[in-house]
Design a protein around this motif. Structure first.
Motif, PDB file in Angstrom:
ATOM      1  N   ARG A  78      40.491  18.318  51.538  1.00  0.00           N
ATOM      2  CA  ARG A  78      41.309  17.164  51.942  1.00  0.00           C
ATOM      3  C   ARG A  78      40.493  15.869  51.854  1.00  0.00           C
ATOM      4  NH1 ARG A  78      44.020  17.504  57.687  1.00  0.00           N
ATOM      5  NH2 ARG A  78      45.002  19.294  56.720  1.00  0.00           N
ATOM      6  N   ARG A  79      39.223  15.933  52.282  1.00  0.00           N
ATOM      7  CA  ARG A  79      38.368  14.746  52.191  1.00  0.00           C
ATOM      8  C   ARG A  79      38.173  14.332  50.741  1.00  0.00           C
ATOM      9  NH1 ARG A  79      35.570  17.306  56.266  1.00  0.00           N
ATOM     10  NH2 ARG A  79      34.072  18.168  54.813  1.00  0.00           N
ATOM     11  N   LYS A  85      41.824   9.489  46.041  1.00  0.00           N
ATOM     12  CA  LYS A  85      42.974   8.597  46.194  1.00  0.00           C
ATOM     13  C   LYS A  85      42.501   7.170  46.479  1.00  0.00           C
ATOM     14  CE  LYS A  85      47.235   9.987  48.057  1.00  0.00           C
ATOM     15  NZ  LYS A  85      47.980  10.557  49.169  1.00  0.00           N
ATOM     16  N   LYS A  86      41.466   7.058  47.325  1.00  0.00           N
ATOM     17  CA  LYS A  86      40.935   5.737  47.681  1.00  0.00           C
ATOM     18  C   LYS A  86      40.331   5.053  46.445  1.00  0.00           C
ATOM     19  CE  LYS A  86      37.591   3.595  50.780  1.00  0.00           C
ATOM     20  NZ  LYS A  86      36.556   3.865  51.785  1.00  0.00           N
ATOM     21  N   VAL A  87      39.549   5.798  45.672  1.00  0.00           N
ATOM     22  CA  VAL A  87      38.921   5.225  44.479  1.00  0.00           C
ATOM     23  C   VAL A  87      39.990   4.826  43.460  1.00  0.00           C
ATOM     24  CG1 VAL A  87      37.450   5.749  42.490  1.00  0.00           C
ATOM     25  CG2 VAL A  87      36.706   6.360  44.782  1.00  0.00           C
ATOM     26  N   LEU A  88      40.963   5.704  43.265  1.00  0.00           N
ATOM     27  CA  LEU A  88      42.036   5.362  42.332  1.00  0.00           C
ATOM     28  C   LEU A  88      42.806   4.138  42.817  1.00  0.00           C
ATOM     29  CD1 LEU A  88      43.361   8.895  41.357  1.00  0.00           C
ATOM     30  CD2 LEU A  88      42.048   7.309  39.939  1.00  0.00           C
ATOM     31  N   GLY A  89      43.003   4.053  44.125  1.00  0.00           N
ATOM     32  CA  GLY A  89      43.672   2.882  44.688  1.00  0.00           C
ATOM     33  C   GLY A  89      42.879   1.613  44.429  1.00  0.00           C
ATOM     34  N   GLN A  90      41.548   1.711  44.569  1.00  0.00           N
ATOM     35  CA  GLN A  90      40.701   0.551  44.305  1.00  0.00           C
ATOM     36  C   GLN A  90      40.788   0.151  42.831  1.00  0.00           C
ATOM     37  OE1 GLN A  90      36.877   1.860  45.693  1.00  0.00           O
ATOM     38  NE2 GLN A  90      37.281   1.242  47.799  1.00  0.00           N
TER      39      GLN A  90
END
Length: 176
Positions: A78-79, A85-90
């Protein structure tokens, strides 16, 4: 002194543990991750660890050990997904808001080419950390250990890579 491999669990013991607890582990993991393909991967990893170190556990506590390992693997998974997801969002923050033009496969292909080109312009050290983190799903601790660098250096390289990519990709967007 006896060699540790002499006491490893046999294939029959592992198969019996899988037969006895496999289905219950699947149901448990369904409540944690809710994705059958992930569950299969987590169970495989859990039983791989049983093969490696299961002989160090007490027979009466193996069920609890299996569930604990499976739960930890699920949380680690999950981490990883959260970080991706965070990196792709950035990276998506760099690109313009989705419009009908961005849905065009040619535009997406051009954007992908721009991102790849921007990554190739980074120094080898930054590329290496970026690839290990995003494509290989490694933690910063694993990256630091593999590269034999301090944890802060691994984190700094990733931050530096993201900063440079934002700058390069923002410049590319202004040109179009």
């Amino acid at each position: 002194m006896t060699h540790p491999t002499e006491h490893r669990l046999t294939e029959a013991e592992i198969a019996a543990l899988y037969q006895e607890h496999g289905e219950e582990l699947r149901r448990f993991l369904w409540g944690v991750v809710g994705d059958w393909s992930q569950i299969q991967d987590i169970i495989q990893t859990t039983f791989h660890k049983l093969v490696e170190v299961g002989h160090e556990t007490q027979p009466e506590s193996r069920k609890a050990w299996l569930f604990q390992v499976a739960y930890r693997e699920a949380l680690a998974d999950r981490r990883k997904k959260g970080t991706q997801k965070k990196v792709l969002g950035q990276l998506q923050e760099i690109q313009p808001e989705p419009t009908s033009v961005n849905d065009d496969p040619l535009v997406r292909a051009e954007m992908t080419a721009s991102i790849r080109e921007a990554i190739q312009q980074l120094s080898p050290d930054l590329q290496q950390v970026l690839r290990m983190r995003i494509y290989e799903d490694k933690t910063f601790i694993q990256i630091a250990e593999e590269l034999d660098i301090p944890l802060g250096t691994a984190l700094g390289r990733m931050r530096n890579a993201m900063h440079k990519l934002r700058g390069k990709l923002a410049w590319t967007q202004r040109d179009t």
